[in-house]
Write a protein that holds these residues in place. Sequence first.
Motif, short mmCIF file in Angstrom:
data_model
loop_
_atom_site.label_atom_id
_atom_site.label_comp_id
_atom_site.label_asym_id
_atom_site.label_seq_id
_atom_site.Cartn_x
_atom_site.Cartn_y
_atom_site.Cartn_z
N CYS A 15 0.72 -1.20 -0.12
CA CYS A 15 0.14 -0.13 -0.11
C CYS A 15 1.00 1.44 0.03
CB CYS A 15 -0.79 -0.14 1.15
SG CYS A 15 -1.98 -1.37 1.21
N SER A 23 -2.75 -0.79 -5.05
CA SER A 23 -3.69 -0.97 -6.12
C SER A 23 -4.16 0.10 -7.03
CB SER A 23 -5.14 -1.60 -5.19
OG SER A 23 -5.58 -0.64 -4.60
N ASP A 48 -0.70 -3.68 -8.12
CA ASP A 48 -1.52 -5.03 -7.68
C ASP A 48 -2.27 -4.88 -6.53
OD1 ASP A 48 -2.28 -7.68 -7.93
OD2 ASP A 48 -0.20 -8.42 -7.92
N ASP A 49 -3.28 -6.04 -6.25
CA ASP A 49 -4.05 -5.92 -5.00
C ASP A 49 -2.91 -6.73 -3.96
OD1 ASP A 49 -6.49 -6.24 -3.36
OD2 ASP A 49 -5.65 -8.33 -3.34
N ASN A 59 -3.34 -10.47 -3.27
CA ASN A 59 -2.98 -11.15 -4.34
C ASN A 59 -1.46 -11.21 -4.68
OD1 ASN A 59 -3.66 -12.50 -6.93
ND2 ASN A 59 -2.54 -10.59 -8.00
#
Length: 197
Positions: free
Chosen positions: A140, A164, A190-191, A194
């Motif tokens: 994040c 994300s 990306d998440d 994930n």
Amino acid sequence: DTNTYRLINGEGDGLSGLAVDIIGGTHAIIMSSAAWVEIHKCAILSEIENALKEAHEEVQFDVIWRNTPSRLKQDGFEMGEEKQEADPRSDVEVTAMESGVRYHTFPYADGQKTGFYCDQRENRRMVAELCAGKRVLDLCCYNGGFALNAVMRGSALSATGVDSSQDAVDAATKNAELNGCSAKTTFVRDDVANYMR
């Protein structure tokens, strides 16, 4: 080597719902997330402007007011139906510096919170102290603050930031370029869950 900091820290200063960040030594961003702040907006603006003038006579601060309608609604404060128009200065960039690390910021744009997580300064410093000779993962990552500090101040071998939001990844990449540390940093969209699989 710092011109960006948290001036008022909400609950930490006994002023729940009010945060004020100084960005680039020239912009004060006020974040309102409580009804009492909106009710006393004129007085708060006046006091902050006066305090800044008194403390920094040589600088003309641009004071920007932001609020969080969803939080205000939880407080029972209705903002009304008028649509807020985008600020025509949303592309204006201000370079923020914190502990020698520079960041592109856009204080007029409708971004996250005040546009920079000033309240994480001590955490970025602390993490940097633990990074010498290590590979670092910044989840994040938003604007890459932890990754950049790890590489620049903490002598990390490398840092990877994951977010994300493509806007966040782009901002972090540009901040790495601004600081000349692109070779040691990578930013990925990306998440987080994930990515960690």
